[in-house]
Scaffold this active site. Structure first.
Site, PDB file in Angstrom:
ATOM      1  N   CYS A 135       3.069   0.747  11.962  1.00 28.19           N
ATOM      2  CA  CYS A 135       4.167   1.374  11.239  1.00 28.19           C
ATOM      3  C   CYS A 135       4.857   2.443  12.064  1.00 28.19           C
ATOM      4  O   CYS A 135       5.937   2.909  11.721  1.00 28.19           O
ATOM      5  CB  CYS A 135       3.658   1.995   9.935  1.00 28.19           C
ATOM      6  SG  CYS A 135       2.784   0.822   8.893  1.00 28.19           S
ATOM      7  N   GLY A 187       0.803  -1.204   0.000  1.00 23.86           N
ATOM      8  CA  GLY A 187       0.000   0.000   0.000  1.00 23.86           C
ATOM      9  C   GLY A 187       0.842   1.262   0.000  1.00 23.86           C
ATOM     10  O   GLY A 187       0.481   2.266  -0.626  1.00 23.86           O
ATOM     11  N   ASN A 208      -6.348   4.164  10.018  1.00 27.31           N
ATOM     12  CA  ASN A 208      -5.748   2.945  10.545  1.00 27.31           C
ATOM     13  C   ASN A 208      -5.675   2.906  12.067  1.00 27.31           C
ATOM     14  O   ASN A 208      -5.566   1.830  12.657  1.00 27.31           O
ATOM     15  CB  ASN A 208      -4.336   2.743   9.968  1.00 27.31           C
ATOM     16  CG  ASN A 208      -3.475   3.981  10.107  1.00 27.31           C
ATOM     17  OD1 ASN A 208      -3.854   5.072   9.680  1.00 27.31           O
ATOM     18  ND2 ASN A 208      -2.304   3.822  10.696  1.00 27.31           N
ATOM     19  N   SER A 264      -3.754  -3.264  -0.200  1.00 25.14           N
ATOM     20  CA  SER A 264      -2.717  -4.173   0.264  1.00 25.14           C
ATOM     21  C   SER A 264      -3.326  -5.518   0.632  1.00 25.14           C
ATOM     22  O   SER A 264      -4.406  -5.571   1.224  1.00 25.14           O
ATOM     23  CB  SER A 264      -1.991  -3.582   1.481  1.00 25.14           C
ATOM     24  OG  SER A 264      -0.908  -4.388   1.874  1.00 25.14           O
ATOM     25  N   HIS A 279      -2.092  -7.950   2.700  1.00 24.23           N
ATOM     26  CA  HIS A 279      -1.899  -8.542   4.032  1.00 24.23           C
ATOM     27  C   HIS A 279      -2.894  -8.045   5.071  1.00 24.23           C
ATOM     28  O   HIS A 279      -2.900  -8.518   6.208  1.00 24.23           O
ATOM     29  CB  HIS A 279      -0.452  -8.339   4.510  1.00 24.23           C
ATOM     30  CG  HIS A 279      -0.130  -6.970   5.029  1.00 24.23           C
ATOM     31  ND1 HIS A 279      -0.070  -6.695   6.379  1.00 24.23           N
ATOM     32  CD2 HIS A 279       0.170  -5.829   4.391  1.00 24.23           C
ATOM     33  CE1 HIS A 279       0.259  -5.422   6.543  1.00 24.23           C
ATOM     34  NE2 HIS A 279       0.407  -4.872   5.342  1.00 24.23           N
TER      35      HIS A 279
END
Length: 389
Positions: free
Chosen positions: A325, A71, A151, A199, A201
């Site tokens: 992240c 992503g 997120n 993405s 995953h």
């Protein structure tokens, strides 16, 4: 010791059906898709099938799907590619203060190269104001990039309405949909977006594979130069097993979407009720009406979230202090800061994210341990405060 995984927004396990689909492309079907012999043709056919599966999940055309490594790469390509393609028309980009760092850091990079960026704020629910978005547009605006679902605290943005504003002004619209894919209904044609990052995953597929939806008619310069792979937009031999895995994960997500959303929403609401009724001084960050079905972001007042996370880990419970992240950073969450959460409360915040393998028993075990650990940490905090430590 019981093991409970509640960090599905960070990553998801690869489902067995996905792995089973992938394995042959590591061994007997290992051919290079650019080769002309049979096992190469098999790989090329597998990529075409996966492209259709990913396109099917979001209502796109097959040729509008470009596979990337993740992503973040898709975000970088959308922003930097647009900046390059539109530099003669303007140098202004609009985004939000709560974007993933793949967007925020790319914007900072572009600011160092002569571009101007407006960072929209959000309300207490974590959503942008559409009037503020339109007011921020200038005759130099070339791109609006707004994430679909945040997120950290799960706020769902009004993407369709924001994209309509962009279209009205002739501006390209990009959305980072990494958290949204497989968790809400997505039809790119109905939404009216020009570019969308995805993405694998996050939807029970493998790591190391992502995609960009690039609407037909939107022409971006290639991001990786070399061969003619991915419609001459992204050079390099394709990661066939990962692409196959992404395709299968997308197929499963589409088949199970309604059930997935309903189940996660029920578990999420149950967990929030259990925690907030059994533990005092707990705040829910972000609104509930427009929220990721599996996201729970809570502030446990008067304690450090990192201490709580570590003690929960010792009980076999995996959670996050925010974005995975950013887990190495001691800087307070930019997302919760944008919500107006005070710094001391931000440090007591944790993200719990629920997924397909979460059970009610997992949540009960987590609540049971939260009650004990939070009480213990608050006792220590109270003693420390009294003694001036």
């Amino acid at each position: 010791m019981q093991k409970v995984y509640l960090d599905y927004s960070a990553t998801t396990p690869v489902k067995k059906e996905v792995l089973d689909e992938m394995i042959p492309y590591f061994t007997e079907k290992f051919g290079n898709p650019s080769s002309l012999y049979e096992i190469g043709a098999d790989s090329k056919e597998a990529i075409t099938k996966a492209r259709g599966q990913v396109a099917g999940l979001i209502g796109a055309g097959e040729k509008e799907i470009i596979f990337t490594s993740c992503g973040s790469e898709s975000d970088n390509w959308a922003l930097i590619g647009t900046a390059e393609a539109k530099k003669d028309k303007g140098n202004h980009i609009i985004t939000t203060a709560i974007e993933h760092h793949a967007v925020l850091h790319t914007c900072k990079y572009l600011e160092k190269h002569g571009f101007e960026v407006t960072y929209l704020g959000v309300d207490e629910d974590g959503r942008i104001n559409l009037s503020e978005l339109e007011a921020a547009i200038t005759d130099k605006t070339i791109l609006i990039s707004i994430m679909f679902i945040n997120n950290e605290m799960g706020a769902i943005q009004p993407i369709k309405e924001a994209a309509a504003i962009a279209k009205k002004h002739g501006i390209w619209f990009h959305t980072d949909a990494v958290q949204a894919l497989g968790n809400v209904e997505i039809d790119v044609k109905e939404l009216g977006v020009d570019m969308m990052s995805m993405s694998a995953h996050k939807i029970y597929g493998p790591k190391g594979i992502g995609a960009m939806y690039l609407r037909k008619g939107v022409v971006l310069p290639g991001f990786i130069h070399g061969g003619a792979q991915e419609f001459k937009k992204r050079a390099g031999t394709e990661s066939v097993p990962n692409i196959v895995g992404f395709g299968k994960a997308a197929e499963l997500a589409k088949e199970n979407l309604s059930e997935h959303i309903a189940r996660l929403s029920e578990l999420r609401d149950y967990f929030i009720k259990e925690v907030t009724t059994k533990i005092p001084d707990v705040d829910v960050n972000g609104g509930m009406k427009y929220r990721h079905p599996g996201n729970v972001n809570l502030t446990f007042n008067f304690i450090e979230g990192e201490s709580l996370l570590i003690l929960l880990d010792m009980k076999g419970i995996c959670i996050s202090t925010g974005s995975a992240c950013s887990s190495a950073s001691l800087v307070p969450s930019h997302v919760l800061s944008a919500l107006g959460v005070p710094v001391e409360k931000i440090h007591g915040s944790l993200r719990f994210s629920i997924g397909d393998f979460t059970t009610k028993e997992d949540l009960d075990y987590t609540v049971e341990n939260l009650i004990e650990i939070v009480a213990k940490l608050r006792t220590i905090s109270s003693v420390s405060s009294e003694k001036g430590w």
